[in-house]
Design a protein around this motif. Structure first.
Motif, PDB file in Angstrom:
ATOM      1  N   ALA A  34     -13.556 -13.703  12.456  1.00 38.81           N
ATOM      2  CA  ALA A  34     -12.196 -13.613  11.931  1.00 38.81           C
ATOM      3  C   ALA A  34     -11.820 -12.160  11.674  1.00 38.81           C
ATOM      4  O   ALA A  34     -12.675 -11.282  11.582  1.00 38.81           O
ATOM      5  CB  ALA A  34     -12.074 -14.429  10.640  1.00 38.81           C
ATOM      6  N   GLY A  35     -10.535 -11.919  11.562  1.00 40.19           N
ATOM      7  CA  GLY A  35     -10.032 -10.580  11.274  1.00 40.19           C
ATOM      8  C   GLY A  35      -8.798 -10.654  10.419  1.00 40.19           C
ATOM      9  O   GLY A  35      -8.365 -11.739   9.993  1.00 40.19           O
ATOM     10  N   SER A  36      -8.216  -9.525  10.132  1.00 41.38           N
ATOM     11  CA  SER A  36      -6.990  -9.463   9.344  1.00 41.38           C
ATOM     12  C   SER A  36      -6.208  -8.227   9.764  1.00 41.38           C
ATOM     13  O   SER A  36      -6.753  -7.317  10.411  1.00 41.38           O
ATOM     14  CB  SER A  36      -7.299  -9.402   7.845  1.00 41.38           C
ATOM     15  OG  SER A  36      -7.883  -8.161   7.500  1.00 41.38           O
ATOM     16  N   LEU A  37      -4.940  -8.183   9.374  1.00 39.62           N
ATOM     17  CA  LEU A  37      -4.133  -7.007   9.682  1.00 39.62           C
ATOM     18  C   LEU A  37      -4.692  -5.775   8.987  1.00 39.62           C
ATOM     19  O   LEU A  37      -4.699  -4.678   9.551  1.00 39.62           O
ATOM     20  CB  LEU A  37      -2.679  -7.247   9.258  1.00 39.62           C
ATOM     21  CG  LEU A  37      -1.958  -8.432   9.898  1.00 39.62           C
ATOM     22  CD1 LEU A  37      -0.490  -8.452   9.473  1.00 39.62           C
ATOM     23  CD2 LEU A  37      -2.067  -8.411  11.418  1.00 39.62           C
ATOM     24  N   LEU A  38      -5.172  -5.949   7.758  1.00 34.96           N
ATOM     25  CA  LEU A  38      -5.757  -4.829   7.018  1.00 34.96           C
ATOM     26  C   LEU A  38      -6.932  -4.235   7.782  1.00 34.96           C
ATOM     27  O   LEU A  38      -7.018  -3.014   7.972  1.00 34.96           O
ATOM     28  CB  LEU A  38      -6.213  -5.306   5.638  1.00 34.96           C
ATOM     29  CG  LEU A  38      -6.988  -4.284   4.795  1.00 34.96           C
ATOM     30  CD1 LEU A  38      -6.071  -3.150   4.360  1.00 34.96           C
ATOM     31  CD2 LEU A  38      -7.619  -4.958   3.576  1.00 34.96           C
ATOM     32  N   LEU A  39      -7.853  -5.078   8.223  1.00 31.99           N
ATOM     33  CA  LEU A  39      -9.038  -4.602   8.930  1.00 31.99           C
ATOM     34  C   LEU A  39      -8.698  -4.022  10.299  1.00 31.99           C
ATOM     35  O   LEU A  39      -9.467  -3.236  10.857  1.00 31.99           O
ATOM     36  CB  LEU A  39     -10.048  -5.740   9.082  1.00 31.99           C
ATOM     37  CG  LEU A  39     -10.644  -6.271   7.771  1.00 31.99           C
ATOM     38  CD1 LEU A  39     -11.528  -7.483   8.045  1.00 31.99           C
ATOM     39  CD2 LEU A  39     -11.435  -5.185   7.048  1.00 31.99           C
ATOM     40  N   ALA A  40      -7.542  -4.401  10.841  1.00 31.26           N
ATOM     41  CA  ALA A  40      -7.110  -3.883  12.138  1.00 31.26           C
ATOM     42  C   ALA A  40      -6.322  -2.581  11.998  1.00 31.26           C
ATOM     43  O   ALA A  40      -5.816  -2.062  12.995  1.00 31.26           O
ATOM     44  CB  ALA A  40      -6.269  -4.928  12.869  1.00 31.26           C
ATOM     45  N   GLY A  41      -6.219  -2.064  10.761  1.00 30.32           N
ATOM     46  CA  GLY A  41      -5.557  -0.781  10.551  1.00 30.32           C
ATOM     47  C   GLY A  41      -4.052  -0.845  10.399  1.00 30.32           C
ATOM     48  O   GLY A  41      -3.346   0.105  10.775  1.00 30.32           O
ATOM     49  N   ALA A  42      -3.532  -1.940   9.833  1.00 27.74           N
ATOM     50  CA  ALA A  42      -2.083  -2.081   9.657  1.00 27.74           C
ATOM     51  C   ALA A  42      -1.519  -0.934   8.827  1.00 27.74           C
ATOM     52  O   ALA A  42      -2.126  -0.499   7.844  1.00 27.74           O
ATOM     53  CB  ALA A  42      -1.768  -3.410   8.971  1.00 27.74           C
ATOM     54  N   VAL A  43      -0.340  -0.449   9.209  1.00 24.97           N
ATOM     55  CA  VAL A  43       0.319   0.605   8.441  1.00 24.97           C
ATOM     56  C   VAL A  43       0.921   0.050   7.161  1.00 24.97           C
ATOM     57  O   VAL A  43       1.213   0.794   6.229  1.00 24.97           O
ATOM     58  CB  VAL A  43       1.409   1.307   9.275  1.00 24.97           C
ATOM     59  CG1 VAL A  43       0.799   1.995  10.488  1.00 24.97           C
ATOM     60  CG2 VAL A  43       2.492   0.317   9.724  1.00 24.97           C
ATOM     61  N   SER A  44       1.113  -1.279   7.122  1.00 22.64           N
ATOM     62  CA  SER A  44       1.639  -1.925   5.921  1.00 22.64           C
ATOM     63  C   SER A  44       1.092  -3.342   5.826  1.00 22.64           C
ATOM     64  O   SER A  44       0.993  -4.039   6.831  1.00 22.64           O
ATOM     65  CB  SER A  44       3.174  -1.976   5.952  1.00 22.64           C
ATOM     66  OG  SER A  44       3.686  -2.755   4.886  1.00 22.64           O
ATOM     67  N   THR A  45       0.732  -3.744   4.602  1.00 22.45           N
ATOM     68  CA  THR A  45       0.352  -5.138   4.360  1.00 22.45           C
ATOM     69  C   THR A  45       1.310  -5.778   3.360  1.00 22.45           C
ATOM     70  O   THR A  45       0.969  -6.769   2.724  1.00 22.45           O
ATOM     71  CB  THR A  45      -1.099  -5.237   3.845  1.00 22.45           C
ATOM     72  OG1 THR A  45      -1.247  -4.434   2.664  1.00 22.45           O
ATOM     73  CG2 THR A  45      -2.083  -4.785   4.908  1.00 22.45           C
ATOM     74  N   ASP A  46       2.498  -5.196   3.226  1.00 19.90           N
ATOM     75  CA  ASP A  46       3.546  -5.768   2.371  1.00 19.90           C
ATOM     76  C   ASP A  46       4.075  -7.018   3.060  1.00 19.90           C
ATOM     77  O   ASP A  46       4.718  -6.948   4.107  1.00 19.90           O
ATOM     78  CB  ASP A  46       4.655  -4.742   2.171  1.00 19.90           C
ATOM     79  CG  ASP A  46       5.740  -5.214   1.214  1.00 19.90           C
ATOM     80  OD1 ASP A  46       5.841  -6.432   0.959  1.00 19.90           O
ATOM     81  OD2 ASP A  46       6.504  -4.361   0.714  1.00 19.90           O
ATOM     82  N   ARG A  47       3.823  -8.169   2.475  1.00 21.89           N
ATOM     83  CA  ARG A  47       4.111  -9.425   3.162  1.00 21.89           C
ATOM     84  C   ARG A  47       5.592  -9.739   3.268  1.00 21.89           C
ATOM     85  O   ARG A  47       6.004 -10.485   4.162  1.00 21.89           O
ATOM     86  CB  ARG A  47       3.383 -10.580   2.474  1.00 21.89           C
ATOM     87  CG  ARG A  47       1.861 -10.486   2.601  1.00 21.89           C
ATOM     88  CD  ARG A  47       1.170 -11.611   1.857  1.00 21.89           C
ATOM     89  NE  ARG A  47       1.582 -11.642   0.471  1.00 21.89           N
ATOM     90  CZ  ARG A  47       1.849 -12.745  -0.221  1.00 21.89           C
ATOM     91  NH1 ARG A  47       1.732 -13.937   0.358  1.00 21.89           N
ATOM     92  NH2 ARG A  47       2.214 -12.694  -1.490  1.00 21.89           N
TER      93      ARG A  47
END
Length: 291
Positions: free
Chosen positions: A187-200
């Motif tokens: 599994a993965g997440s946007l955070l772990l993929a280096g997202a510039v923002s995690t503001d939902r």
């Protein structure tokens, strides 16, 4: 399970801000940005906790209490489901967990199978724009991101019929899951993929706006995936095409071949070693290697 209002804290301590790294969604701002005259979205509701937004919205559609364009979002799902009734679990407020009710009555039912693929294109488009993450689609309904150069599943889509003329499409995306919170190593997440923002909030708005745009285009084209550009867009973003894959088919049969195309019905076409091209309409796909 009865949905809890988003103002309630899941830990029962009376403060919805107990995890400052994961603030709650702003339901008022979401409604203000998405629900307006002429828009597809007719209502946006955010609940703190429920079993499954898909199950809840299917029930509301059956009761006649939800209209087309209803959006139900949960900060936490305790019985989230993927394909084949697989469980989907994640910490509260760590992702986007929502369902939408669509009634594409102008489109022949034979073309409704494109709805989860359409949703995949919209989710990938919205997240790429809002989070700055390179996303790809694994046929038929998984969202992939790169974590440390490795493909990881960060989201999934589940479509269910909702009475006569209705379809509920559910989306789950891991946004801020940390490595020690992943349910499985793949599994993965946007955070772990280096997202510039995690503001939902902007992420959800971006996804729903992209979904509205694609759905309207598809519906106005009578569901024709080629005429509205959907078939081409899905193929362009599909990580499965051009790969050797194994299709685990209903009934226990499996098929190995190169994924060479997506046909007009949204089926994955495999070229087998025997020189036969066989369309796959349902089943689990395992990526084996790049061609």
């Amino acid at each position: 399970m009865t949905p809890r209002d988003a103002s309630e804290d899941p830990r029962g301590n009376g403060s919805r801000w107990s995890d400052l790294d994961r603030p709650p969604l702003n339901a008022t701002a979401l409604r203000r940005g998405l629900v307006h005259e002429g828009a597809l979205w007719s209502q946006v509701e955010v609940v703190q906790r429920t079993g499954s937004t898909n199950s809840d919205l299917v029930a509301r559609a059956a009761e006649g209490t939800a209209s087309e364009g209803a959006v139900l979002v949960a900060e936490e799902q305790t019985a989230g489901r993927g394909r084949l009734d697989r469980q989907w679990t994640a910490p509260a407020r760590s992702g986007l967990f929502f369902s939408v009710l669509l009634r594409p009555v102008e489109v022949p039912v034979a073309r409704w199978g494109w709805l989860p693929l359409l949703t995949g294109v919209a989710v990938a488009t919205g997240l790429s724009r809002a989070a700055g993450v390179d996303t790809a689609l694994k046929w038929p309904n998984d969202l992939l991101v790169k974590v440390g150069g490795e493909e990881r599943k960060a989201g999934g889509i589940l479509a269910e019929r909702a009475g006569e003329g209705g379809v509920v499409v559910g989306v789950g995306v891991n946004v801020s899951l940390r490595a020690d919170e992943l349910p499985v190593p793949t599994a993965g997440s946007l955070l772990l993929a280096g997202a510039v923002s995690t503001d939902r909030d902007p992420l959800l708005r971006g996804v729903l706006r992209a979904l509205e745009q694609w759905y309207v285009r598809w519906r106005e084209a009578g569901g024709d995936p080629a005429a509205c550009g959907l078939q081409e867009a899905y193929a362009a973003g599909c990580a499965t095409l051009g790969r050797m894959v194994r299709a685990e088919l209903p009934g226990g049969r499996s098929l190995v071949g190169e994924a060479v195309a997506l046909d007009g019905d949204g089926r994955l076409v495999l070229a087998t070693r025997e020189g036969v091209q066989e369309p796959v309409g349902a089943g689990d796909i395992v990526h084996l290697r790049a061609v």
